[in-house]
Design an enzyme around this catalytic site. Sequence first.
Site, PDB file in Angstrom:
ATOM      1  N   TYR A   1      -3.504   7.829  -9.577  1.00 26.72           N
ATOM      2  CA  TYR A   1      -4.660   8.475  -8.950  1.00 26.72           C
ATOM      3  C   TYR A   1      -5.183   9.634  -9.793  1.00 26.72           C
ATOM      4  O   TYR A   1      -4.404  10.482 -10.250  1.00 26.72           O
ATOM      5  CB  TYR A   1      -4.283   9.012  -7.570  1.00 26.72           C
ATOM      6  CG  TYR A   1      -4.286   8.012  -6.446  1.00 26.72           C
ATOM      7  CD1 TYR A   1      -3.991   6.666  -6.656  1.00 26.72           C
ATOM      8  CD2 TYR A   1      -4.567   8.427  -5.140  1.00 26.72           C
ATOM      9  CE1 TYR A   1      -3.985   5.762  -5.614  1.00 26.72           C
ATOM     10  CE2 TYR A   1      -4.567   7.522  -4.093  1.00 26.72           C
ATOM     11  CZ  TYR A   1      -4.272   6.192  -4.329  1.00 26.72           C
ATOM     12  OH  TYR A   1      -4.261   5.293  -3.293  1.00 26.72           O
TER      13      TYR A   1
ATOM     14  N   ASP B   1       4.511   9.645   1.345  1.00 23.20           N
ATOM     15  CA  ASP B   1       5.461   8.573   1.634  1.00 23.20           C
ATOM     16  C   ASP B   1       5.414   7.494   0.553  1.00 23.20           C
ATOM     17  O   ASP B   1       6.458   6.988   0.119  1.00 23.20           O
ATOM     18  CB  ASP B   1       5.220   7.982   3.018  1.00 23.20           C
ATOM     19  CG  ASP B   1       3.782   7.527   3.242  1.00 23.20           C
ATOM     20  OD1 ASP B   1       2.871   7.936   2.481  1.00 23.20           O
ATOM     21  OD2 ASP B   1       3.546   6.775   4.211  1.00 23.20           O
ATOM     22  N   ARG B   2       4.219   7.141   0.093  1.00 23.98           N
ATOM     23  CA  ARG B   2       4.100   6.164  -0.996  1.00 23.98           C
ATOM     24  C   ARG B   2       4.688   6.726  -2.285  1.00 23.98           C
ATOM     25  O   ARG B   2       5.391   6.015  -3.021  1.00 23.98           O
ATOM     26  CB  ARG B   2       2.640   5.776  -1.194  1.00 23.98           C
ATOM     27  CG  ARG B   2       2.045   4.969  -0.053  1.00 23.98           C
ATOM     28  CD  ARG B   2       0.531   4.832  -0.187  1.00 23.98           C
ATOM     29  NE  ARG B   2       0.158   4.112  -1.403  1.00 23.98           N
ATOM     30  CZ  ARG B   2      -1.080   4.100  -1.899  1.00 23.98           C
ATOM     31  NH1 ARG B   2      -2.059   4.793  -1.289  1.00 23.98           N
ATOM     32  NH2 ARG B   2      -1.362   3.409  -2.985  1.00 23.98           N
TER      33      ARG B   2
ATOM     34  N   ASP C   1      12.082  12.606   6.985  1.00 22.58           N
ATOM     35  CA  ASP C   1      10.886  11.786   6.751  1.00 22.58           C
ATOM     36  C   ASP C   1      10.148  11.654   8.073  1.00 22.58           C
ATOM     37  O   ASP C   1      10.545  10.888   8.942  1.00 22.58           O
ATOM     38  CB  ASP C   1      11.315  10.420   6.214  1.00 22.58           C
ATOM     39  CG  ASP C   1      10.170   9.409   6.173  1.00 22.58           C
ATOM     40  OD1 ASP C   1       8.999   9.827   6.174  1.00 22.58           O
ATOM     41  OD2 ASP C   1      10.467   8.194   6.128  1.00 22.58           O
TER      42      ASP C   1
ATOM     43  N   THR D   1      -0.078 -19.171  22.259  1.00 23.29           N
ATOM     44  CA  THR D   1      -0.792 -17.959  21.866  1.00 23.29           C
ATOM     45  C   THR D   1       0.127 -16.900  21.284  1.00 23.29           C
ATOM     46  O   THR D   1      -0.229 -16.242  20.289  1.00 23.29           O
ATOM     47  CB  THR D   1      -1.567 -17.389  23.066  1.00 23.29           C
ATOM     48  OG1 THR D   1      -2.561 -18.335  23.456  1.00 23.29           O
ATOM     49  CG2 THR D   1      -2.252 -16.076  22.713  1.00 23.29           C
TER      50      THR D   1
ATOM     51  N   LEU E   1      10.620   9.898  13.248  1.00 27.07           N
ATOM     52  CA  LEU E   1      11.251  10.883  12.376  1.00 27.07           C
ATOM     53  C   LEU E   1      12.593  10.308  11.956  1.00 27.07           C
ATOM     54  O   LEU E   1      13.411   9.923  12.798  1.00 27.07           O
ATOM     55  CB  LEU E   1      11.472  12.203  13.115  1.00 27.07           C
ATOM     56  CG  LEU E   1      12.378  13.225  12.402  1.00 27.07           C
ATOM     57  CD1 LEU E   1      11.737  13.712  11.106  1.00 27.07           C
ATOM     58  CD2 LEU E   1      12.704  14.395  13.326  1.00 27.07           C
TER      59      LEU E   1
ATOM     60  N   ASN F   1       4.441   8.184  10.841  1.00 24.66           N
ATOM     61  CA  ASN F   1       3.455   8.071  11.910  1.00 24.66           C
ATOM     62  C   ASN F   1       4.045   7.615  13.237  1.00 24.66           C
ATOM     63  O   ASN F   1       3.421   7.791  14.283  1.00 24.66           O
ATOM     64  CB  ASN F   1       2.348   7.097  11.495  1.00 24.66           C
ATOM     65  CG  ASN F   1       1.468   7.671  10.404  1.00 24.66           C
ATOM     66  OD1 ASN F   1       0.960   8.769  10.535  1.00 24.66           O
ATOM     67  ND2 ASN F   1       1.306   6.938   9.318  1.00 24.66           N
TER      68      ASN F   1
END
Length: 249
Positions: free
Chosen positions: A97, A106-107, A7, A179, A13, A10
Amino acid sequence: MTVWLFDLGNTRLKCAPLQNDGRVGPVQAIAHTALDGADAMADALARALPPRIGVAHVASVASEAQRVALLDALTARCGRIGLARTQPRFAGLRIAYAQPQRLGVDRFLAMLGARAATPEAVLVCGVGTALTLDLVDAAGGHRGGRIAPSPTLMRESLHARAAQLPIEGGAYREFADDTLDALASGCEGAALALIRDAQHAAQRTLGATPRLIVHGGGAAPLLSQLPDAQFEPSLVLDGLAVWAQVEHA
């Protein structure tokens, strides 16, 4: 014959052997910073893999250069390579789709993995570079999804425009008094609000509350605020395992 799953996301791996029982074996994760260039990819795989493997099944949403580097490195040690692609119908899953190729693999694989984990309706949430949500009904019908920046990407984007805002640090608070905590609370809170809104919308769509399945390298900070979530850290590889077995059937 050994079968391995890859896999290429982004940021990392992830690779693992496919066991004889059809399950994903021990997962290794390699950051992109260790994969810069064909030689680096080959060196990383030499450390992660046996000298020879029979079949490699690959899913990639990374850049073309990284995908090619991975395939070149695998060619040197692998008998056959299969590249997973989004399909309109596969293993009981039907993609919503009209142009299935526009849905990231991936989805697609995460939904296959979720379907393998439970026969119930599911809301699949991936938290990586992006935050993705996909609703699948109990009959395997994909009802569509959502995409947004993940908390990590929100922090990186804020830092890019305002360097005094740190990329990391802080903890989630309902109302933060410094913050760092305010940054963590705002970015994680935005993701949590999107997930909860999607849960409500899914309930209205299906008439029942789907199981929330969460995966991805950025999921951990959100889980304490999602007590009903089922965490599946390697869901894309789980789906790739389904893909591999159907392809070999």
